[in-house]
Design a protein around this motif. Structure first.
Motif, PDB file in Angstrom:
ATOM      1  N   HIS A 239       1.842  65.949 -52.836  1.00 16.04           N
ATOM      2  CA  HIS A 239       1.593  66.219 -51.411  1.00 16.04           C
ATOM      3  C   HIS A 239       0.137  66.623 -51.204  1.00 16.04           C
ATOM      4  N   HIS A 241      -1.866  69.010 -50.252  1.00 20.62           N
ATOM      5  CA  HIS A 241      -2.491  70.325 -50.149  1.00 20.62           C
ATOM      6  C   HIS A 241      -3.623  70.390 -51.174  1.00 20.62           C
ATOM      7  N   HIS A 244      -3.213  70.663 -54.837  1.00 21.86           N
ATOM      8  CA  HIS A 244      -2.476  69.592 -55.527  1.00 21.86           C
ATOM      9  C   HIS A 244      -3.229  68.266 -55.589  1.00 21.86           C
ATOM     10  N   HIS A 326       8.570  70.044 -48.088  1.00 18.91           N
ATOM     11  CA  HIS A 326       7.480  71.039 -48.075  1.00 18.91           C
ATOM     12  C   HIS A 326       6.449  70.771 -46.981  1.00 18.91           C
ATOM     13  N   ASP A 349       5.528  71.234 -54.828  1.00 15.97           N
ATOM     14  CA  ASP A 349       5.976  72.345 -53.979  1.00 15.97           C
ATOM     15  C   ASP A 349       7.185  71.858 -53.209  1.00 15.97           C
TER      16      ASP A 349
HETATM   17 ZN    ZN Z   1       1.741  72.811 -51.066  1.00 14.72          ZN
END
Ligand code: ZN
Length: 628
Positions: A239, A241, A244, A326, A349
């Motif tokens: 994902h 973020h 990550h 998430h 996550d």
């Molecule tokens: Zn995250």
């Protein structure tokens, strides 16, 4: 020629006139010169798919295609006006035509009859895409990068296929499997795992820890001896973020030329965040490690997958993305290694709870031997209110502020939390829990929201129903208004009661700090925190009760009401992490915990072991675990 392609060709009759079969990533692509075979072949192609168990796409050779101008006229005749056709794009190297429509269902027709008709008349293969109701520059830009580099993409995707099926065989081999922790071992930040087999080297996530005290601790530990960028086969991003995915453009800068796998919204948001990383870094005079050319390289080498789509990525690894609940398009990665010898799930996550925007994380998998799981809130001292309690507190605070003629400032994370809060506020107004009020949404939050509106299929069933059946897309409500320029920001400050959503969530730079400087000294206003507040951040200092601040030389006395609402997290609470393991079907034999601080990882490891009698482990960075 590749062995797999040779095998495919055996099934194909001469009259099909297939010239040169090739790959598009894990898919096999055949171009035919026979109109007859293109339109009436269903059984032959279906039989080959059954035999080789790979996806095969049959496309017309470019010589069959109707002239673009004529085809466009034909398409406009066939697609009904109500479908709201906004754009027709010809993807020449792939013999496809993309129809962008506001109502895709009407452009497709009952059981696809309109599309069939377009194919029959023009020989172009039509694909229908939803026109995003809020225009997103980044989505347009990504599509144009992919489009401009069509020829490069074609060669690149063929090379990926050659690599995947290079040593193609249907036999099982006994192989070893090893995972190295290159980041997020007993820490939150810089998630990065290296998975190795005798055949493959794959990175799972590759993020930057922006809160690291020592800049050397910001990046994944790619200096580990087992990592060699020239031998890397693939990168998989769960994902978008920062912790990550933010390091991925840097790998392209360092010469990586392989694929990076995302979901579609994951790719779009990751690109936007990477561009934002550059512009924020420039403004704040920080060290920037890559440029926009490197982001372009990332996009050029991206391969997007839907949830539940099984795809080979190397000769012995097959992956499937599952909904992680998430953020929009966030995925858990299931890896089938060595033709079913070992099955690994990496959760990234995840949230095992249906939020106001997304579904809960999936718990059923075809097979599962090892799970690598996040432990952000895994400690027994981590207690959080429920989403319902959090919503009540939010409504109460907004109401009280408006009644006393004040403004509500909500510092938010650009991706995920901001959009859930928009949905909640819209819901409260619809249910008359709140009076109608204007919500001002700052630049980047709005851009990410626009990306959300391009991918409504990734919402939970409730929000999907609102978008598709009731024409009540929460993001299109007239309560939301974009704020871009300084001038517009000044106007917001001069207006009456309202809600302001601005980044960053922890108030480390960004427009949330700019608004704060103007709103802080008025006790009618309130400040609502909804994200994680890192140590040392302005947000944390305020929520800890500090009252006097000096920001950029301006002395500020804090008089606003401050409320921190913890219940809107995109992560599973400890209780839900345990419940997730309880509901896993099948149960893994081993659980490896990452993405949590030291005590949370150890605490959850020991608890899960006691509760489920499953072997658990909480490795540190640079440790490696042999799975087989
Ligand atoms: Zn995250």
């Amino acid at each position: 020629m590749n062995e797999l392609l040779k095998e495919v060709l055996k099934y194909i009759p001469d009259k099909a006139e297939i010239l040169e079969p090739g790959f598009e990533g894990a898919n096999i692509v055949l171009y035919t010169k026979s109109k007859e075979f293109l339109l009436n072949n269903s059984d032959i192609i279906k039989n080959i798919v059954d035999a080789v168990k790979k996806r095969i796409e049959l496309r017309p050779d470019p010589s069959l295609l109707m002239d673009q101008e004529k085809a466009e006229k034909e398409i406009k005749k066939l697609v009904p006006e109500e479908a709201g056709l906004t754009n027709i794009i010809f993807d020449v190297p792939r013999s496809k035509v993309i129809l962008e429509a506001s109502k895709p269902g009407l452009a497709i027709g009952k059981s696809g009859e309109i599309l069939k008709e377009i194919k029959k008349k023009t020989f172009w293969i039509p694909l229908v895409r939803r026109t995003p109701p809020i225009k997103s520059q980044i989505t347009d830009k990504i599509r144009s990068v992919l489009y401009e580099n069509n020829d490069y993409r074609k060669k690149f995707l063929n090379k990926v296929g050659e690599r995947i099926y290079g040593g193609w065989t249907n036999e099982k081999k006994d192989i070893w499997i090893r995972v190295s922790i290159l980041g997020a071992g007993r820490q939150v930040g810089r998630s990065c795992l290296l998975l190795q087999t005798p055949e493959s080297r794959v990175l799972l996530d590759c993020g930057i820890d922006v809160a690291a005290q020592d800049p050397n601790d910001s990046y994944p530990m790619l200096e580990a001896p087992e990592f060699d960028i020239n031998k890397l086969d693939a990168i998989i991003i769960t994902h978008p973020h920062t912790d990550h995915c933010a390091f991925v453009p840097y790998l392209y800068k360092m010469g990586y030329k392989g694929p990076v796998y995302f979901t579609e919204p994951g790719r779009d948001i990751a690109s936007l965040m990477a561009l934002d990383y550059i512009s924020v870094g420039q403004k704040e005079n920080k060290k920037i490690i890559f440029g926009s050319v490197d982001i372009k390289e990332m996009v050029k080498h991206s391969i997007t997958l839907d949830y539940d789509e099984v795809t080979d990525i190397t000769p012995d690894i097959r992956i499937t993305f599952y909904d992680a609940g998430h953020t929009l398009g966030s995925a858990m990665v299931h890896l089938n290694i060595g033709n079913g010898l070992h099955n690994l799930l990496y959760t990234g996550d995840m949230n095992y709870e249906t939020s106001n925007l997304l579904s809960a994380a999936i718990t059923r998998f075809p097979r599962l031997e090892t799970m690598i799981m996040e432990a952000t809130y895994g400690g027994s001292n981590e207690n959080y209110p429920t989403r319902k309690e959090a919503e009540e507190l939010l409504a109460k605070t907004i109401k009280a502020t408006i009644e006393r003629d004040g403004k509500v400032l909500m510092p938010v994370l650009g991706t995920g939390r901001a959009q859930e809060i928009m949905v909640i506020i819209d819901k409260m107004i619809r249910n008359s829990q709140l009076d109608k009020i204007q919500v001002y949404v700052q630049g980047i939050v709005w851009d990410i929201t626009a990306i959300h509106t391009a991918y409504p299929d990734f919402f939970n069933s409730n929000v999907r129903k609102m978008v598709f059946h009731k024409d009540q897309n929460p993001f299109l409500s007239d309560i939301f208004k974009r704020v871009g320029s300084r001038q517009e920001m000044q106007e917001v400050l001069e207006l009456g009661p309202c809600i302001i959503l601005a980044t960053s969530g922890m108030m480390v730079g960004g427009s949330s700090v700019e608004y704060f400087k103007e709103l802080a000294d008025n006790p009618r206003n309130s400040l609502i925190f909804s994200s994680y507040l890192g140590k040392g951040s302005l947000g944390r200092r305020i929520s800890d009760g500090e009252k006097e601040f000096n920001i950029d030389g301006k002395q500020i006395s804090m008089k606003m009401e401050v409320v921190a609402i913890k219940g809107f997290t995109g992560h599973s609470t400890r209780e839900r992490l345990i419940s997730f393991v309880r509901h896993l079907d099948p149960k893994p034999k081993k659980i490896i915990l990452v993405h949590g601080d030291n005590s949370n990882c150890l605490d959850l490891a020991s608890n899960l072991h006691k509760m489920f009698r499953i072997e658990t482990n909480a490795p540190k960075n640079l440790e490696a675990i042999r799975l087989r």
